[in-house]
Each structure stands twice: as C-alpha cells, then as structure tokens.
Design a protein around this motif. Sequence first.
Motif, mmCIF file in Angstrom:
data_model
loop_
_atom_site.group_PDB
_atom_site.id
_atom_site.type_symbol
_atom_site.label_atom_id
_atom_site.label_comp_id
_atom_site.label_asym_id
_atom_site.label_seq_id
_atom_site.Cartn_x
_atom_site.Cartn_y
_atom_site.Cartn_z
ATOM 1 N N ASP A 163 0.816 -1.216 0.000
ATOM 2 C CA ASP A 163 0.000 0.000 0.000
ATOM 3 C C ASP A 163 0.854 1.272 0.000
ATOM 4 O OD1 ASP A 163 -2.402 1.381 -0.077
ATOM 5 O OD2 ASP A 163 -2.530 1.551 2.113
ATOM 6 N N CYS A 164 1.908 1.264 -0.819
ATOM 7 C CA CYS A 164 2.779 2.433 -0.949
ATOM 8 C C CYS A 164 2.464 3.185 -2.236
ATOM 9 C CB CYS A 164 4.250 2.005 -0.978
ATOM 10 S SG CYS A 164 4.841 1.206 0.509
ATOM 11 N N SER A 165 2.810 4.440 -2.261
ATOM 12 C CA SER A 165 2.757 5.245 -3.483
ATOM 13 C C SER A 165 4.194 5.556 -3.884
ATOM 14 C CB SER A 165 1.996 6.546 -3.249
ATOM 15 O OG SER A 165 0.657 6.278 -2.882
ATOM 16 N N VAL A 166 4.492 5.405 -5.172
ATOM 17 C CA VAL A 166 5.876 5.523 -5.654
ATOM 18 C C VAL A 166 5.963 6.592 -6.727
ATOM 19 C CG1 VAL A 166 7.782 4.319 -6.784
ATOM 20 C CG2 VAL A 166 6.381 3.124 -5.097
ATOM 21 N N LEU A 167 7.033 7.359 -6.638
ATOM 22 C CA LEU A 167 7.321 8.382 -7.642
ATOM 23 C C LEU A 167 8.803 8.267 -7.989
ATOM 24 C CD1 LEU A 167 6.390 10.922 -9.255
ATOM 25 C CD2 LEU A 167 7.052 12.282 -7.268
ATOM 26 N N TYR A 168 9.081 8.114 -9.280
ATOM 27 C CA TYR A 168 10.474 7.947 -9.751
ATOM 28 C C TYR A 168 10.747 9.064 -10.752
ATOM 29 C CZ TYR A 168 14.599 5.414 -11.558
ATOM 30 O OH TYR A 168 15.869 5.051 -11.938
ATOM 31 N N ILE A 169 11.715 9.935 -10.431
ATOM 32 C CA ILE A 169 11.963 11.143 -11.231
ATOM 33 C C ILE A 169 13.428 11.225 -11.636
ATOM 34 C CG2 ILE A 169 11.907 13.672 -11.254
ATOM 35 C CD1 ILE A 169 9.640 13.618 -9.306
ATOM 36 N N ASP A 170 13.651 11.562 -12.889
ATOM 37 C CA ASP A 170 14.977 11.924 -13.374
ATOM 38 C C ASP A 170 15.127 13.420 -13.177
ATOM 39 O OD1 ASP A 170 17.287 12.539 -14.696
ATOM 40 O OD2 ASP A 170 16.794 11.481 -16.547
ATOM 41 N N ARG A 171 15.843 13.810 -12.136
ATOM 42 C CA ARG A 171 15.963 15.231 -11.811
ATOM 43 C C ARG A 171 16.839 15.981 -12.813
ATOM 44 N NH1 ARG A 171 11.837 17.046 -9.539
ATOM 45 N NH2 ARG A 171 11.318 16.192 -7.503
ATOM 46 N N ASN A 172 17.738 15.303 -13.475
ATOM 47 C CA ASN A 172 18.577 15.973 -14.466
ATOM 48 C C ASN A 172 17.738 16.511 -15.618
ATOM 49 O OD1 ASN A 172 21.055 15.422 -13.136
ATOM 50 N ND2 ASN A 172 20.990 13.319 -13.913
ATOM 51 N N ALA A 173 16.784 15.701 -16.060
ATOM 52 C CA ALA A 173 15.888 16.125 -17.146
ATOM 53 C C ALA A 173 14.563 16.641 -16.613
ATOM 54 C CB ALA A 173 15.636 14.951 -18.092
ATOM 55 N N ASN A 174 14.386 16.550 -15.265
ATOM 56 C CA ASN A 174 13.128 16.933 -14.626
ATOM 57 C C ASN A 174 11.952 16.206 -15.287
ATOM 58 O OD1 ASN A 174 12.180 18.296 -12.410
ATOM 59 N ND2 ASN A 174 11.461 20.047 -13.604
ATOM 60 N N TYR A 175 12.131 14.885 -15.386
ATOM 61 C CA TYR A 175 11.165 14.068 -16.106
ATOM 62 C C TYR A 175 10.705 12.926 -15.203
ATOM 63 C CZ TYR A 175 9.293 10.954 -19.718
ATOM 64 O OH TYR A 175 8.490 10.140 -20.462
ATOM 65 N N VAL A 176 9.375 12.716 -15.129
ATOM 66 C CA VAL A 176 8.822 11.651 -14.305
ATOM 67 C C VAL A 176 8.963 10.330 -15.055
ATOM 68 C CG1 VAL A 176 6.759 10.732 -13.199
ATOM 69 C CG2 VAL A 176 7.205 13.191 -13.137
ATOM 70 N N LEU A 177 9.751 9.421 -14.488
ATOM 71 C CA LEU A 177 9.931 8.114 -15.100
ATOM 72 C C LEU A 177 8.792 7.172 -14.759
ATOM 73 C CD1 LEU A 177 13.743 7.741 -14.321
ATOM 74 C CD2 LEU A 177 12.715 8.303 -16.521
ATOM 75 N N TYR A 178 8.251 7.324 -13.535
ATOM 76 C CA TYR A 178 7.108 6.506 -13.129
ATOM 77 C C TYR A 178 6.409 7.175 -11.956
ATOM 78 C CZ TYR A 178 4.236 2.748 -11.300
ATOM 79 O OH TYR A 178 3.163 2.016 -10.866
ATOM 80 N N ASN A 179 5.090 7.055 -11.906
ATOM 81 C CA ASN A 179 4.332 7.499 -10.753
ATOM 82 C C ASN A 179 3.123 6.591 -10.555
ATOM 83 O OD1 ASN A 179 3.509 8.889 -13.233
ATOM 84 N ND2 ASN A 179 1.868 9.731 -11.975
ATOM 85 N N SER A 180 2.852 6.273 -9.299
ATOM 86 C CA SER A 180 1.712 5.414 -8.987
ATOM 87 C C SER A 180 0.406 6.117 -9.368
ATOM 88 C CB SER A 180 1.689 5.082 -7.493
ATOM 89 O OG SER A 180 2.845 4.352 -7.129
ATOM 90 N N PRO A 181 -0.617 5.347 -9.719
ATOM 91 C CA PRO A 181 -1.891 5.953 -10.143
ATOM 92 C C PRO A 181 -2.758 6.374 -8.960
ATOM 93 C CG PRO A 181 -2.017 3.567 -10.330
ATOM 94 C CD PRO A 181 -0.611 3.878 -9.901
ATOM 95 N N ASN A 182 -2.294 7.357 -8.185
ATOM 96 C CA ASN A 182 -3.125 7.898 -7.099
ATOM 97 C C ASN A 182 -2.864 9.379 -6.944
ATOM 98 O OD1 ASN A 182 -0.795 8.264 -5.329
ATOM 99 N ND2 ASN A 182 -0.855 6.045 -4.996
ATOM 100 N N ARG A 183 -3.664 10.036 -6.152
ATOM 101 C CA ARG A 183 -3.628 11.502 -6.079
ATOM 102 C C ARG A 183 -2.384 12.040 -5.378
ATOM 103 N NH1 ARG A 183 -4.972 13.471 -1.159
ATOM 104 N NH2 ARG A 183 -5.859 12.033 0.359
ATOM 105 N N ILE A 184 -1.756 11.211 -4.543
ATOM 106 C CA ILE A 184 -0.600 11.711 -3.785
ATOM 107 C C ILE A 184 0.541 12.097 -4.721
ATOM 108 C CG2 ILE A 184 1.160 11.141 -2.078
ATOM 109 C CD1 ILE A 184 -0.837 9.267 -0.764
ATOM 110 N N VAL A 185 0.940 11.179 -5.561
ATOM 111 C CA VAL A 185 2.102 11.432 -6.407
ATOM 112 C C VAL A 185 1.725 12.062 -7.742
ATOM 113 C CG1 VAL A 185 3.495 9.629 -5.358
ATOM 114 C CG2 VAL A 185 2.006 9.056 -7.264
#
Length: 470
Positions: A113-135
């Motif tokens: 029951d975790c929410s995950v957000l994976y971001i490439d900060r160099n390109a400021n690009y979201v690589l993955y985000n869980s399908p919920n309102r938090i992330v």
Amino acid sequence: MYKTQRRIALVIINFIAALVFIIIAVNLAPQTKLTDYKTYSNLFPIAVTGLLFAILLFTSLTIFENARGRIEKHSMETGATAYLTKFIEKLRFCYSLEDLTTAVSEILELEADCSVLYIDRNANYVLYNSPNRIVNSPKVLTKLEQNYGSEWHDPINFLGENLGLVTHRRKARGFFFASDGEHFYVFNRYTYLFDSEIYEKMYEEFVRFQNRSRIISSLSEISELSTEWQQLADAQISFLPKKLPEIKNLKLGAYFRPLINVSGDYYTVLPIDENKTLLMLGDVSGKGLAAALVMGLVMNTVKIKENKEDLVGMIISVDAAIKGMHLQDKYTVLFIGIVDTEKMKITYVNASMSDPIIVTRSPEGYRIKSLSSNCSVVGIIPIEPGDVQVSEQRLFSGDLIMMASDGVSEVMNEDKVELGDTELFTNTIKASASKAPQEFVNDIVNLVMSYNADTRLHDDLTMLVAKVER
C-alpha cells in the motif's frame, strides 16, 4: 529493531560465556601453593583455563553469528519490513524501467500500500508514478522539485507530513533515495514500522539496478546501431555487382573489402553493347555513413544515365549530384572508362585516381602503362564540361587493365614503406599479368596482406581488373 535485538543477543551470549569461564577457572584453581617454586603443577590449570577461554570465545562468536542470522532473517522477513525485503529480492532481477515498474506495482503498491514516484531530476522528467492523487498532485511535484533538486546528493532521506525532511523515523511518512540525479520516492503512512537496516540494503540494490539498466540500455543501443549499420552495409553492397557479367572478349575479376562495415569505395561493370563495356572504380573521401551515402549516389547516377558513352556528361552529373547533397568536404576520385573490344581501345576519364594501369605484353616482357589523371576530383570544386578531358589508349589482345583504390598501393610494411613504391609490387603485377583476372586479383590481395605483416589495415581495399582476349 534488528540492531536492538542484535545487541541484546550479544550481551546475553557474552554474559553466559563469562560466567561459564569464571566457574571453570575457580574449580580448576591450583591446589598447590604458589610459593612452591620447585613444582610446575600450577601451569596445568593455567593452560587449561586459557584453552577453555579460547574455546568459549570461539563458541560464543559462533553462537552469536547464528543468532544474528536468525534475528536478521526474522526482522527482515516479518512485519512491515517483509514488504521491502520482498521488493529488494524482486529488484535484484530488474534490468529495465519496465521491470522496475512491474516490481513496484506488484509489491510496493498492491501488497505494501505504498505510493511511488520515480523522477529523473537531471531532465526533470517523471519516469514513473503510482496511479493515485498523492504522487500525481501538481502541488506535491512542485514542492518536491523545490525542496530536492538535481543537486541533491544525500542518498537516504525520510519525509514528514509536509514533505520536509525528518530525522526521527517515527515521524516519517515516506522516504526517498537520491542517486546519480534520479530520485526514488516511496510514500507510506507506516514508514516508521520498517526496520532501519532495510533502507541501506534497498538503496544499494537500487543503485545496482541503475547501473544494470544503463548497461543494458547501452548494449541495446549498440545492438540497434549495429543492426542499422549492417542494414546500411547490406544496402551498399547491393549497389555493387552481385556477379560480374560474362562479356565477349573481356574477362573480369574484382575484390571488395571495406575497412569497416560500410565503405566509400565502389566499382561497377555496365555492358553498353556487344563490343563496349563501361568500367568504373572510385573512392569517396572519408569513411562511415556520409561516404557510404555519396558512394550510393554516384553509383545510382551512373546507372540511370542514358548515354553511358558520354563520359564528360557522366562526370558533370556525378559532380552535380554530390554537390546537391551539401555534405561538407565530401568528394570522390574515380576512374571511368569504356573498353571497346572491336576497335581495341579504352576511352576514359581519370578523376585523380592514382593507380589505373594497363599491363601489356612486349618482346622484353610485360610493360606497365599508366592511365594518367586528366580531371580534378569530383564534387567539391567547380567543374565545367571544358575542364573534363577524355583520353584514349590503344589495347592489344592479352592486355590487362587494373583499377584499384589507394588502399592497395598505400598499404605499409613495418618500415612504413608503401607497397606502391616498391619493386615487389611492380614485379608481382608483371608476374601475374598472364593469369586470369580473378587469379591476378588474388595474387595482389595476398601480396597486400603479407606486405602488411598481418597488422591492422587502414583503408578499404577495392580492385577491378579486366583482360582483353581476342
């Protein structure tokens, strides 16, 4: 929890070992007086005590290691920590972003029951985000970007209610890893239940995943690029004659070996009528893709030219085609000639090719006649029809016409002497001139390879040989 249990186990084991040692030492205390210097009986209990101490020390360490393993296994594989342990095991076999997202979905999202957000900060690009309102909240993304930019280097971080850093895990509502400009966020309301030891393990495995995925990605790109280059090489070879034509009174031989998988060298044989045959061999400046493109363009221009006896028009068309590509510093040297076996002559334009020759038989043996350059390089400097000179050379039965790229004559030996400057090259040409064209070509190729002393070649090797037989 794991550290606490480990400390408790260590204290208990050491206490028991010390107690056992004291009891044994007291019971083995020497009965003889220590003032009796004439007896050595007191050495026995001392030696036994020392030996027992070593045995107890080894035993206690062994027991502790076994206990530590069981404690670690219990701590890592029970309770909330078990979710992260299971994710780490899955992460060990992830090789791509797709593998990672599958592991996140199956374990961190569905089970933990975790929410995950994976971001490439160099390109400021979201690589993955869980399908919920938090992330997926723009406010959350903006705040994370403001607080933890691409320069953030602390590897393991704990997040509080307002996405700020907290030092006490009891107050944490999530955590994130920062590695090589990428941030991996995990949000969970019971983060404080995860054993503290699990974060270091998870971070190390995350870094390994990054390295693996980048290596796999690089290998995939190399594989794709290699495939594309091979396709280009196959397309380039399709421009060359798949099989030399059978022509009356004219025998042919050829050799083509690119330095890399694509080449700037080219040759062709195009019968015009029963007695006339167009021969062409050339070399584009440089190597690689641009040279291969120019090579294909030259071959196609000559092929589609209707009047193939118009050598001047042929050179002008090739020149215009190359200049039309607007490739900087790209040009070609080439030899193009028409062999007429009825009139026994060759009419040609030599656009700065250095090696075209005729090997002819004479009473004194074979002689070499050069087909000298009569035109500048093509494709880079202005050329008008008046700048192109057409020359003619008489042919005799048995004459051999040799065209070769400079990779043949400019190959060097260990002393940096070019083959074309040696008597060995001239003598080999004369000695092989009586042979069939393909046998002649094979002799020259063998000479090049042996002269090069099996070291790496530095240029493409291309030859076209024609022999007049009447």
